[in-house]
Motif scaffolding. Sequence first.
Motif, short mmCIF file in Angstrom:
data_model
loop_
_atom_site.label_atom_id
_atom_site.label_comp_id
_atom_site.label_asym_id
_atom_site.label_seq_id
_atom_site.Cartn_x
_atom_site.Cartn_y
_atom_site.Cartn_z
N LEU A 55 -24.23 2.95 4.59
CA LEU A 55 -25.07 4.10 4.30
C LEU A 55 -24.57 4.92 3.13
O LEU A 55 -25.35 5.64 2.50
N ILE A 59 -25.74 9.55 2.63
CA ILE A 59 -26.43 9.67 3.92
C ILE A 59 -25.52 10.30 4.95
O ILE A 59 -25.97 11.06 5.81
N LEU A 252 -31.21 0.44 8.96
CA LEU A 252 -30.86 0.96 7.64
C LEU A 252 -32.10 1.36 6.87
O LEU A 252 -32.16 2.43 6.25
N GLU A 253 -33.13 0.52 6.92
CA GLU A 253 -34.37 0.83 6.21
C GLU A 253 -35.04 2.08 6.78
O GLU A 253 -35.62 2.87 6.05
N LEU A 255 -33.48 4.64 8.24
CA LEU A 255 -32.68 5.77 7.77
C LEU A 255 -33.02 6.11 6.31
O LEU A 255 -33.18 7.28 5.95
N LYS A 256 -33.12 5.08 5.49
CA LYS A 256 -33.43 5.30 4.08
C LYS A 256 -34.82 5.92 3.91
O LYS A 256 -35.03 6.76 3.04
N ARG A 257 -35.75 5.53 4.77
CA ARG A 257 -37.11 6.10 4.70
C ARG A 257 -37.13 7.53 5.21
O ARG A 257 -37.77 8.40 4.61
N TYR A 259 -34.81 9.68 5.16
CA TYR A 259 -34.09 10.56 4.23
C TYR A 259 -34.45 10.27 2.78
O TYR A 259 -33.67 10.58 1.88
N LYS A 260 -35.62 9.70 2.55
CA LYS A 260 -35.99 9.24 1.22
C LYS A 260 -35.89 10.34 0.16
O LYS A 260 -35.26 10.16 -0.89
N ILE A 263 -32.25 11.63 -0.30
CA ILE A 263 -31.41 10.62 -0.95
C ILE A 263 -31.71 10.57 -2.44
O ILE A 263 -30.80 10.52 -3.27
N SER A 264 -32.99 10.61 -2.77
CA SER A 264 -33.39 10.57 -4.18
C SER A 264 -32.80 11.74 -4.95
O SER A 264 -32.27 11.58 -6.06
N GLU A 267 -28.96 11.29 -5.16
CA GLU A 267 -28.61 10.20 -6.07
C GLU A 267 -28.73 10.65 -7.52
O GLU A 267 -27.92 10.28 -8.37
#
Length: 289
Positions: A55, A59, A252-253, A255-257, A259-260, A263-264, A267
Amino acid sequence: MGFFSFIGSCISGVCSAVGSFISGACSVFTKAVAGIAGIATGALSVVLGPLGPILGPIIANLIIKVIGAVLFKLAKLLHITKEEEKPEEVGYRVDEASRHEDWKKREEFASFQDYYDYLRQQIPDEEIDQDKLNKNSGAYRIIGSSTLYHEIGEEEGMDLPGEFMMDIGRGKLSAEEVKTVLKTFKDLKVDGKSIADYWEGNMTFREEKPITEALRTAFAVLYPEKSKEEINDRLDDIRSATRGTIDNGDSLETLKRLYKDEISQMEQERADIAKSGDSDALREFDRVK
């Protein structure tokens, strides 16, 4: 279980909850929580740092912040804390209190608000070591979050497992959703310790079914504007995010969605720092805090 003992076990439960994502750090963490004051030494960064291969620190930071923000809001909704209190400052004062045997204990006060007013008198705002607070803000946020989590459990009359605190962050639950989950389990007369078992998939289908049906009904009341499919999707997202392992790409996908946007943004912040060539600032950004 005593106040500080619960907080230590609760933080240890967080370690267990992220155990599938980390390698070799839990023993370090366990030593640190043997005395609650040990958390403020930076051990939290050691523990959550190995989340990186899956992560990443981005994350990890987001999850910790969500846990603190949600529990802080819920504690206010339940009139456990006052509006101006912050999880990391609560954690700082609770940690300092654990070092003073001569100070009054939580059990001597009728409410956490009364106890925290006492801690404010012992450590006024101007006497907070801001350098220490900033350096260990993630650790203090976990201590503060664990403290509020303990008080929420006491207020609700539930024995809450430490693992569920981490599930709140991984599922990105709102304060209202957490309140709904707790009420649903109380209404079903299901032991509070089973909350983490449910979300993390440690129950049989027969045990899960009535809880799932009750949660669907409760979330439909919470979100009257949402369709049945949207309610099911939300519950599925929470389960997917909290049941993940190192080999679970779906988790994982999810979580990424969930916190999209966050995260963006983070990053981009990291990329800007890296572009500047400031290696010290980059290391500070990557530190779980």
